[in-house]
Design an enzyme around this catalytic site. Structure first.
Site, PDB file in Angstrom:
ATOM      1  N   ASN A  62      40.292   3.823 -35.128  1.00 22.51           N
ATOM      2  CA  ASN A  62      39.826   2.188 -34.951  1.00 22.51           C
ATOM      3  C   ASN A  62      38.872   3.033 -34.165  1.00 22.51           C
ATOM      4  O   ASN A  62      38.405   3.862 -33.278  1.00 22.51           O
ATOM      5  CB  ASN A  62      40.679   1.672 -34.305  1.00 22.51           C
ATOM      6  CG  ASN A  62      41.541   2.037 -32.866  1.00 22.51           C
ATOM      7  OD1 ASN A  62      42.064   3.586 -32.841  1.00 22.51           O
ATOM      8  ND2 ASN A  62      42.380   1.010 -32.385  1.00 22.51           N
ATOM      9  N   GLU A  75      42.775   2.506 -40.783  1.00 19.49           N
ATOM     10  CA  GLU A  75      43.049   2.247 -41.996  1.00 19.49           C
ATOM     11  C   GLU A  75      42.239   2.009 -42.745  1.00 19.49           C
ATOM     12  O   GLU A  75      41.535   2.262 -43.823  1.00 19.49           O
ATOM     13  CB  GLU A  75      44.089   1.173 -41.928  1.00 19.49           C
ATOM     14  CG  GLU A  75      45.499   1.859 -41.662  1.00 19.49           C
ATOM     15  CD  GLU A  75      45.807   1.174 -40.070  1.00 19.49           C
ATOM     16  OE1 GLU A  75      44.515   0.725 -39.346  1.00 19.49           O
ATOM     17  OE2 GLU A  75      47.434   0.454 -39.456  1.00 19.49           O
TER      18      GLU A  75
HETATM   19  N1  THU Z   1      44.444  -0.999 -35.291  1.00 13.45           N
HETATM   20  C1  THU Z   1      44.520  -0.371 -35.854  1.00 13.45           C
HETATM   21  O1  THU Z   1      43.903   0.855 -35.943  1.00 13.45           O
HETATM   22  N2  THU Z   1      45.341  -0.393 -37.091  1.00 13.45           N
HETATM   23  C2  THU Z   1      46.305  -1.129 -37.089  1.00 13.45           C
HETATM   24  O2  THU Z   1      47.255  -1.290 -37.807  1.00 13.45           O
HETATM   25  C3  THU Z   1      47.240  -2.435 -35.977  1.00 13.45           C
HETATM   26  C4  THU Z   1      46.324  -2.349 -35.354  1.00 13.45           C
HETATM   27  C5  THU Z   1      43.402  -1.571 -33.999  1.00 13.45           C
HETATM   28  C6  THU Z   1      42.491  -2.086 -34.325  1.00 13.45           C
HETATM   29  C7  THU Z   1      42.267  -2.707 -32.361  1.00 13.45           C
HETATM   30  O3  THU Z   1      41.116  -1.139 -32.009  1.00 13.45           O
HETATM   31  C8  THU Z   1      43.379  -2.134 -31.386  1.00 13.45           C
HETATM   32  O4  THU Z   1      44.138  -1.652 -32.997  1.00 13.45           O
HETATM   33  C9  THU Z   1      44.125  -3.360 -30.917  1.00 13.45           C
HETATM   34  O5  THU Z   1      44.370  -4.096 -32.211  1.00 13.45           O
END
Ligand code: THU
Length: 161
Positions: A62, A75
């Site tokens: 992320n 993802e």
């Molecule tokens: N996030 C992801 O990268 N994947 C997920 O499946 C759920 C949430 C990230 C987005 C954001 O940077 C952080 O987790 C909190 O929501």
């Protein structure tokens, strides 16, 4: 009116050690990717690793932004990376692992709605299911056969032609 039930098979592993050797390797790639997450705001770090049919592993994590909605989940970073770098190469599996700087994460994090829609686009494009494994830092690992299990009745290109 008739009623229909939509069901799917969810595989529940007691832990990482219960995965096959190949799946452990893919999950390890997700764990490694997670370490490079840029998550200064949520402190929630997610790693994603895709196994392609040519054996390549493509990862993402992320990437957050001071303007929150401009950030992107692990993802989608991974799947767009695969689409941009290896177009036409089918994606076989996706492993996801999440951790947090605030607290231990001992349960799997499932992809958010936007990521499900994005993964669905690629699954439809390749006409082959993408197997999905989800894990926290420790604890249970969940697996499903296809993103369509996590996004039933998905909006798709059939409405646009
Ligand atoms: N996030 C992801 O990268 N994947 C997920 O499946 C759920 C949430 C990230 C987005 C954001 O940077 C952080 O987790 C909190 O929501």
């Amino acid at each position: 009116m008739k009623r229909e039930n939509i069901a799917f098979e969810l595989m529940v592993y007691d832990g990482f050690e219960e995965l096959s050797e190949n799946d452990q390797t893919l999950m390890e790639a997700a764990v490694a990717a997670r370490k490079n997450a840029y998550a200064p705001y949520s402190k929630f770090q997610v790693g994603a690793a895709l196994l392609l049919e040519n054996g390549m592993v493509v990862t993402g994590n992320n990437q957050e932004n001071a303007c929150y909605p401009a950030g992107l989940c692990a993802e989608r970073v991974a799947i767009f990376h695969a689409g941009a770098t290896y177009p036409g190469v089918a994606i076989k599996a996706l492993a996801i692992s999440a951790t947090s700087m605030n607290q231990p994460v001992s349960k799997p994090a499932a992809p958010c709605g936007n990521c499900r829609q994005s993964i669905s686009e690629y699954e439809i494009k390749q006409q082959e299911p993408i197997r999905i494994m989800m894990m926290g830092e420790t604890g249970t690992v969940l697996q499903c056969h296809s993103i369509s299990d996590l996004l039933p009745l998905a909006f798709n290109n059939s409405f646009l032609s």
